[in-house]
Design a protein around this motif. Structure first.
Motif, short mmCIF file in Angstrom:
data_model
loop_
_atom_site.label_atom_id
_atom_site.label_comp_id
_atom_site.label_asym_id
_atom_site.label_seq_id
_atom_site.Cartn_x
_atom_site.Cartn_y
_atom_site.Cartn_z
N ARG A 189 -78.06 9.26 12.97
CA ARG A 189 -78.99 9.29 14.10
C ARG A 189 -78.35 8.67 15.35
NH1 ARG A 189 -83.31 7.48 11.45
NH2 ARG A 189 -82.99 5.29 11.86
N ASN A 190 -77.41 7.77 15.15
CA ASN A 190 -76.75 7.07 16.26
C ASN A 190 -75.32 7.55 16.48
OD1 ASN A 190 -78.71 4.90 17.24
ND2 ASN A 190 -78.84 4.77 15.02
N ASN A 191 -75.03 8.77 16.05
CA ASN A 191 -73.71 9.38 16.23
C ASN A 191 -72.59 8.52 15.68
OD1 ASN A 191 -74.75 11.71 17.54
ND2 ASN A 191 -75.00 10.49 19.39
N TYR A 192 -72.86 7.85 14.58
CA TYR A 192 -71.86 7.04 13.87
C TYR A 192 -71.25 5.95 14.75
CZ TYR A 192 -72.60 10.68 10.47
OH TYR A 192 -73.20 11.54 9.60
N THR A 193 -72.06 5.43 15.65
CA THR A 193 -71.60 4.32 16.49
C THR A 193 -72.25 3.02 16.05
OG1 THR A 193 -73.34 4.72 18.11
CG2 THR A 193 -71.22 5.78 18.51
N LEU A 194 -71.54 1.95 16.25
CA LEU A 194 -72.05 0.64 15.89
C LEU A 194 -72.94 0.15 17.04
CD1 LEU A 194 -71.95 -1.50 13.71
CD2 LEU A 194 -69.96 -2.49 14.86
N CYS A 195 -74.23 0.33 16.87
CA CYS A 195 -75.19 -0.06 17.91
C CYS A 195 -76.17 -1.06 17.30
CB CYS A 195 -75.92 1.17 18.43
SG CYS A 195 -76.92 1.98 17.17
N GLU A 196 -77.14 -1.49 18.09
CA GLU A 196 -78.09 -2.50 17.63
C GLU A 196 -78.87 -2.04 16.39
OE1 GLU A 196 -79.78 -6.03 17.11
OE2 GLU A 196 -78.19 -5.58 18.54
N GLU A 197 -79.29 -0.78 16.35
CA GLU A 197 -80.05 -0.29 15.20
C GLU A 197 -79.20 -0.33 13.93
OE1 GLU A 197 -82.81 3.45 13.73
OE2 GLU A 197 -81.48 3.75 15.45
N VAL A 198 -77.94 0.06 14.04
CA VAL A 198 -77.04 0.03 12.88
C VAL A 198 -76.79 -1.42 12.46
CG1 VAL A 198 -74.70 0.58 12.08
CG2 VAL A 198 -75.97 2.23 13.48
N GLU A 199 -76.56 -2.30 13.43
CA GLU A 199 -76.35 -3.71 13.12
C GLU A 199 -77.56 -4.31 12.41
OE1 GLU A 199 -73.94 -5.91 13.27
OE2 GLU A 199 -72.47 -4.58 14.14
N GLU A 200 -78.76 -3.97 12.87
CA GLU A 200 -79.98 -4.49 12.25
C GLU A 200 -80.08 -4.03 10.80
OE1 GLU A 200 -83.22 -6.69 11.69
OE2 GLU A 200 -82.04 -6.69 13.54
N TYR A 201 -79.76 -2.78 10.56
CA TYR A 201 -79.79 -2.27 9.19
C TYR A 201 -78.77 -3.00 8.33
CZ TYR A 201 -81.03 1.18 5.67
OH TYR A 201 -81.52 1.79 4.54
N ARG A 202 -77.59 -3.26 8.87
CA ARG A 202 -76.56 -4.00 8.13
C ARG A 202 -77.02 -5.43 7.83
NH1 ARG A 202 -70.86 -2.80 10.98
NH2 ARG A 202 -70.43 -4.69 9.83
N ARG A 203 -77.68 -6.06 8.79
CA ARG A 203 -78.18 -7.42 8.56
C ARG A 203 -79.23 -7.43 7.45
NH1 ARG A 203 -77.27 -7.94 14.23
NH2 ARG A 203 -79.34 -7.17 14.75
#
Length: 44
Positions: A20-34
């Motif tokens: 959904r975020n074009n495989y970029t490390l963004c806030e949404e991806v970081e939140e999921y990782r956390r």
């Protein structure tokens, strides 16, 4: 692989967030990782 396992569901969700975020490390991806970190701390 057991696609109904909790781990499989978490990975599937992570891949969906990445796509959904074009495989970029963004806030949404970081939140999921956390969220993975907090789950792991509670289980181990």
């Amino acid at each position: 692989m057991n696609k109904s396992s909790e781990t499989a569901k978490m990975i599937e969700g992570y891949l969906e967030v990445l796509e959904r975020n074009n495989y970029t490390l963004c806030e949404e991806v970081e939140e999921y990782r956390r969220s993975f970190s907090s789950i792991n701390e509670n289980n181990f």
